[in-house]
Design a protein around this motif. Structure first.
Motif: not given
Length: 441
Positions: A232-237
Motif C-alpha cells: 500500500g501507500e507509505p504511511n497509510v493503513w
C-alpha cells in the motif's frame, strides 16, 4: 492488584553479590492483552484469552469494557492450565464512566469503541493522564462522525456521545507523539460503516512494531488490512468493514517486561532463562536480543525459551530506539554501568509517556553520581562510579525497574513507589528477589 499512585514507600533495591542464575516466568504481554480484549469485545462471537496479563492497565481495560456491556468472565483453563478470560460480546451501551488510570492503551483505544456504543461514555483518569496527548484520536473521531466533548482541551477528561455506529472513512492523523493514535482507529475500524483509512501526516512515527502488532492481531480475527508493508501507500493503513471472529488466543510473555531480568544477567555476568519466548513476534521487546548482545551479552533461543548470558563486561552503545522507545529506561540503566559512553537516539516522544522519561532518567541517574545529558531526541550517557540514594519513579513502572537494575550493581539504592510496577508487571518485587535467590545472587 492496582498500584497506589500516591505510594511513597521506599524499597531497598536488592544488591547482587554474585552472578544470577535463574529461570524467570514473565507474565503475559500488556500490549497483546489489551488489544485482544478490544478485538474480542468487538467480535461477532465469544472468544478466549489464555494467560492474559492481570495488571493495573489490563484490569482497567477489562473493567472499562464491562462498563460498556461486554461480558468478561475470569476462570481457569482446561485441566487447570492457567488463567483464562472468556469474552462475551454484547451491544455496547452507556451511560458509563471509564477510569483509564494512566494507561495509554485504555485512554486511546476505547474512545473509538465508545463511539460505537449507544449512550454517553465519560473518560477520566490519573492526573498525569490529563497531560498525555490525545488530540490525534479525538480530532480523527470527529472527522469520522463522532460527537465528543472535551472543552477544547484535546485531552482527558472527555465524554463520547455514542450513536450506536460510526460512519468511518478516510482520516489524516499526526501520530508523531504516539503510534497508539493509529492503532486506536485501526482496532475499531472493522466496525465502522465504511471501515477506516488512516493516513499518518507527521514527520516521524515512533513504535512502528506496535502498529504491526495491531495489524497482525486484526488479521488473526478475520479483518482485511492493507498496509505500507503489503504494497500500500507509505504511511497509510486501510481496514475494510466486516465482522470479527471470536478467537482462542494464548498471550505471549511480555518481552519488554523481560528486560530487567535480561539486564540482570548482563549486569552480574550471569544467566537468565525466560521460558516461552516466541520464535516470531511483533513485540518491540524482541529487539533486546540484539541490543543487549551488542552491550556485552549473548543469547540462545531454544525450544524452552530465551537464555541470555552476561560476559562480565558491559559495553556502551549508540542506538536508534525510535521503534522501541519503551526499552529506553532499562537500556539507560545498563548504559550507566557500562565501560564506555552510550548515545540513545530517536526517542523525543518519551517526554510524553507516563512521565517525561528523558528528564526523569537524567535527574535520577545523575543524583546517584551519573553523567547523563539530554539531547534533542534522546540521552548521552557517560559512565561514572555511582553511589546509593533514592531513585524516584514518577509513578512510572519502567523508571522503577530501571532503578532496580542499577541497584544490582550499586549498594544503597532505594526505589520510591516500586508498587507502580503493577501497571504492567504484577509482583515485580517478588519476581526480582526470587531471581536473585536467598543469598542475593
Amino acid at each position: 492488584m492496582t498500584a497506589n499512585p500516591a505510594d511513597t514507600t521506599l524499597w531497598p533495591a536488592p544488591h547482587a553479590t554474585g552472578a544470577v542464575d535463574a529461570t524467570v516466568h514473565v507474565p503475559g504481554s500488556k500490549s497483546v492483552t489489551n488489544r485482544a480484549l478490544v478485538l474480542s469485545a468487538l467480535a461477532s462471537e465469544p472468544g478466549w484469552l489464555r494467560r492474559p496479563l492481570r495488571s493495573r492497565d489490563t484490569l482497567l481495560m477489562a473493567d472499562a469494557l464491562r462498563a460498556m456491556g461486554v461480558g468478561i468472565e475470569e476462570g481457569v483453563g482446561p485441566n487447570g492450565t492457567g488463567e483464562t478470560w472468556r469474552v462475551l460480546p454484547a451491544g455496547l451501551r452507556g451511560p458509563a464512566t471509564i477510569d483509564v488510570g494512566n494507561a495509554g492503551t485504555v485512554m486511546r483505544f476505547l474512545p473509538p469503541v465508545a463511539a460505537l456504543a449507544d449512550g454517553e461514555i465519560h473518560f477520566d483518569g490519573d492526573p498525569r493522564s490529563y497531560e498525555r496527548p490525545l488530540s490525534g484520536v479525538i480530532d480523527a473521531l470527529r472527522v469520522l462522525g463522532a460527537r465528543i466533548d472535551d472543552d477544547g482541551r484535546g485531552t482527558l477528561p472527555l465524554t463520547v456521545h455514542g450513536g450506536g455506529a460510526l460512519d468511518g472513512g478516510p482520516v489524516e492523523v499526526d501520530a508523531s507523539t504516539s503510534s497508539q493514535f493509529v492503532s486506536a482507529l485501526l482496532l475499531s475500524g472493522p466496525r465502522f460503516n465504511q471501515g477506516v483509512e488512516v493516513r499518518h501526516i507527521g514527520a516521524t512515527l515512533p513504535s512502528l512494531p506496535h502498529i504491526r502488532m495491531t495489524v497482525d492481531m486484526l488479521r488473526s480475527v478475520g479483518a482485511q488490512v492493507d498496509t505500507p508493508e503489503s504494497g500500500g501507500e507509505p504511511n497509510v493503513w486501510r481496514v475494510t468493514p466486516g465482522a470479527l471472529l471470536g478467537r482462542d488466543l494464548t498471550v505471549e510473555p511480555d518481552l519488554s517486561n523481560a528486560q530487567p531480568f535480561l539486564a540482570a544477567a548482563l549486569v552480574t555476568g550471569g544467566k537468565v532463562l525466560v521460558p516461552d519466548w516466541p520464535t516470531r513476534t511483533t513485540q518491540p521487546g524482541d529487539r533486546l536480543r540484539e541490543i543487549f548482545t551488542e552491550m556485552g551479552g549473548s543469547c540462545q533461543l531454544t525450544e524452552y525459551g530465551l537464555q541470555f548470558t552476561g560476559s562480565g563486561a558491559i559495553h556502551g552503545i549508540d542506538v536508534d530506539l525510535s521503534d522501541v522507545g519503551e526499552l529506553t529506561p532499562g537500556i539507560a540503566a545498563v548504559a550507566a554501568l557500562a565501560d564506555s559512553p552510550s548515545t540513545l537516539r530517536g526517542v523525543a516522544h518519551l517526554r510524553l509517556h507516563e512521565t517525561d522519561r528523558l528528564a526523569a532518567l537524567t535527574k535520577e541517574i545523575n543524583e546517584l553520581g551519573g553523567d547523563v545529558t539530554e539531547t534533542a531526541d534522546g540521552l548521552h550517557i557517560r559512565p561514572r562510579a555511582l553511589h546509593g540514594g533514592i531513585f524516584h519513579t514518577y509513578e512510572d513502572h519502567r523508571m522503577a525497574t530501571a532503578g532496580a537494575i542499577i541497584g544490582l550493581a550499586v549498594e544503597g539504592v532505594q526505589i520510591e513507589n516500586v508498587a507502580t510496577t503493577a501497571k504492567t508487571l504484577p509482583d515485580f518485587p517478588d519476581l526480582w528477589t526470587g531471581m536473585l535467590g536467598s543469598d542475593g545472587a
